[in-house]
Design an enzyme around this catalytic site. Sequence first.
Site, PDB file in Angstrom:
ATOM      1  N   VAL A  18      64.881  33.560  55.074  1.00 47.55           N
ATOM      2  CA  VAL A  18      65.768  32.416  54.812  1.00 47.55           C
ATOM      3  C   VAL A  18      66.937  32.851  53.925  1.00 47.55           C
ATOM      4  O   VAL A  18      68.101  32.548  54.218  1.00 47.55           O
ATOM      5  CB  VAL A  18      64.993  31.244  54.159  1.00 47.55           C
ATOM      6  CG1 VAL A  18      65.919  30.061  53.913  1.00 47.55           C
ATOM      7  CG2 VAL A  18      63.809  30.816  55.044  1.00 47.55           C
ATOM      8  N   ALA A  47      69.678  38.404  44.011  1.00 48.42           N
ATOM      9  CA  ALA A  47      68.625  39.179  43.336  1.00 48.42           C
ATOM     10  C   ALA A  47      67.503  39.480  44.320  1.00 48.42           C
ATOM     11  O   ALA A  47      66.985  38.576  44.982  1.00 48.42           O
ATOM     12  CB  ALA A  47      68.081  38.388  42.141  1.00 48.42           C
ATOM     13  N   GLU A 131      65.386  20.192  49.868  1.00 49.73           N
ATOM     14  CA  GLU A 131      65.276  19.689  51.245  1.00 49.73           C
ATOM     15  C   GLU A 131      64.492  20.643  52.149  1.00 49.73           C
ATOM     16  O   GLU A 131      63.800  20.226  53.083  1.00 49.73           O
ATOM     17  CB  GLU A 131      66.693  19.470  51.818  1.00 49.73           C
ATOM     18  CG  GLU A 131      66.735  18.861  53.197  1.00 49.73           C
ATOM     19  CD  GLU A 131      66.076  17.489  53.277  1.00 49.73           C
ATOM     20  OE1 GLU A 131      66.653  16.536  52.769  1.00 49.73           O
ATOM     21  OE2 GLU A 131      64.971  17.387  53.856  1.00 49.73           O
ATOM     22  N   GLY A 136      61.052  22.474  57.003  1.00 52.20           N
ATOM     23  CA  GLY A 136      62.171  23.377  57.295  1.00 52.20           C
ATOM     24  C   GLY A 136      63.519  22.706  57.465  1.00 52.20           C
ATOM     25  O   GLY A 136      64.063  22.133  56.519  1.00 52.20           O
ATOM     26  N   GLU A 192      50.943  34.440  60.958  1.00 50.15           N
ATOM     27  CA  GLU A 192      50.839  35.512  59.958  1.00 50.15           C
ATOM     28  C   GLU A 192      49.593  36.367  60.233  1.00 50.15           C
ATOM     29  O   GLU A 192      48.605  35.876  60.801  1.00 50.15           O
ATOM     30  CB  GLU A 192      50.660  34.907  58.563  1.00 50.15           C
ATOM     31  CG  GLU A 192      51.740  33.945  58.136  1.00 50.15           C
ATOM     32  CD  GLU A 192      52.979  34.649  57.617  1.00 50.15           C
ATOM     33  OE1 GLU A 192      52.894  35.846  57.292  1.00 50.15           O
ATOM     34  OE2 GLU A 192      54.027  33.990  57.564  1.00 50.15           O
ATOM     35  N   LYS A 207      53.009  20.498  51.539  1.00 44.36           N
ATOM     36  CA  LYS A 207      54.100  19.642  52.023  1.00 44.36           C
ATOM     37  C   LYS A 207      53.710  18.165  51.906  1.00 44.36           C
ATOM     38  O   LYS A 207      54.539  17.312  51.577  1.00 44.36           O
ATOM     39  CB  LYS A 207      54.435  20.010  53.465  1.00 44.36           C
ATOM     40  CG  LYS A 207      55.029  21.422  53.585  1.00 44.36           C
ATOM     41  CD  LYS A 207      55.030  21.915  55.015  1.00 44.36           C
ATOM     42  CE  LYS A 207      55.568  23.345  55.130  1.00 44.36           C
ATOM     43  NZ  LYS A 207      55.325  23.956  56.430  1.00 44.36           N
ATOM     44  N   GLY A 310      61.743  29.059  60.336  1.00 44.96           N
ATOM     45  CA  GLY A 310      62.807  29.891  60.924  1.00 44.96           C
ATOM     46  C   GLY A 310      63.887  30.116  59.892  1.00 44.96           C
ATOM     47  O   GLY A 310      64.260  29.195  59.154  1.00 44.96           O
TER      48      GLY A 310
HETATM   49  N1  HSE Z   1      54.008  28.777  57.998  1.00 44.13           N
HETATM   50  C1  HSE Z   1      54.701  27.545  58.132  1.00 44.13           C
HETATM   51  C2  HSE Z   1      54.485  26.976  59.525  1.00 44.13           C
HETATM   52  C3  HSE Z   1      56.183  27.650  57.934  1.00 44.13           C
HETATM   53  O1  HSE Z   1      53.789  27.573  60.354  1.00 44.13           O
HETATM   54  O2  HSE Z   1      54.999  25.909  59.769  1.00 44.13           O
HETATM   55  C4  HSE Z   1      56.558  27.646  56.500  1.00 44.13           C
HETATM   56  O3  HSE Z   1      56.157  26.502  55.851  1.00 44.13           O
END
Ligand code: HSE
Length: 435
Positions: A18, A47, A131, A136, A192, A207, A310
């Site tokens: 990002v 940084a 936001e 996302g 992941e 979230k 993304g």
């Molecule tokens: N890993 C999260 C997802 C995206 O699969 O939606 C980042 O919050």
Amino acid sequence: MTADHRRLRVALLGAGAVGSQVAALLLQHGDELADRAGATLDLVGIAVRDVDAPRDADLPRDLLTTDADELIVSADIVIELMGGIEPAKTQLLQAINAGADVVTANKALLATHGPELFEAADRVGAEVYYEAAAAGAIPIIRPLRDSLAGDRVRRIMGIVNGTTNYILDRMDLEGAEFADVLAEAQALGYAEADPTADVEGFDAAQKAAILASLAFHTAVPLDAVHREGITSIDKGMIETARRAGFVIKLLAVCERLTDPENGVESISVRVYPALVSREHPLASVHGANNAVFVEAEAAGDLMFYGAGAGGVQTASAVLGDVVSAARRHIAGGVGVGESTHANLPLAPVGHVVTRYQITLEVDDRPGVLAIVAGLLSDGGVSIATVEQTVHGGGVAHLVIGTHRAQEQNLSDTVDRLAASDVVERVVSVLRVEGD
Ligand code: HSE
């Protein structure tokens, strides 16, 4: 016109997926952003841990530094996109205390230390923008905080994790098993290598805490969020759901509960795989997309849909915050603090009232249905539908759809069913959401 009469110093912490896109867009669209913000946004430095690490975007090398502190002390706006709790928390507090407005996408930090950051910002009249921390690219923080500030939110149902939506969607479309879809998603880089945060619902719970805090004007600590993941969902459950007209989605549900006896309100925040009617707008959210369905008293039903992750998509939300922060900085005055005036109590999941689908493996002999019905009746759980499929070998599956029941009653009843001689196995218990 370019707004070169005012200049604001912008520091970026982190240049990952990002961060690198934020930097690239800031540099590429600098003139346009300046016109919108009312000030030139000078990206004074980025940084990073390692200036030589490969990046998703080509960034001017002279902007990269490993000295975050030096950037922070002189910045008007600090954008934190490192993720994780530390050093992000210390550096954001440092930025706030130095008089900067801060922009962050750090859901883990906000869900665990949000109040500390907001209080620090309040003390100095700065503002925290986030936001990009939930869903996302989808604008949902500002709608909840500003656009719906005159309304009362009853319930939010969010598909806020793309990885799990992708897995469940593929299972639904192809009849595939969880482990196979997960392995393929990992090979393609959609999931992941360690998928725990996604498939066990930790990411969605963070979230959910953020969305519920905003929607109900109440600080919602992460440990008040009931969380279940999707690892127990198999293709049999998906098929059973389909036959009953449902799709299984990992939902973040944030709900205002009202005690029918005394009218006292509380809130429930929970993440679990739930049955959603195939007619519900959330059922049409496919692939790795996210959607947040908001039910408000005056506005009615609203749905916010789009990319929940993304690099460049999330950068859009971050840059929107940067423009807002710049406008506020130019206008002067104190920042808008977080509204926690309602401070509603948090209800345990046992207080939730919803419909359920219980699938039992039972002995296929006379009187079994009556015994199961009796146990449900004793538990105060009313049956809405029953489907029996005979599996041979003296075994049948009963798929029981219930009317609305309280979770605690339902779960006690399921315990009694599991202990009954006629029930071989409780195959699954799923909540129905969205009625
Ligand atoms: N890993 C999260 C997802 C995206 O699969 O939606 C980042 O919050």
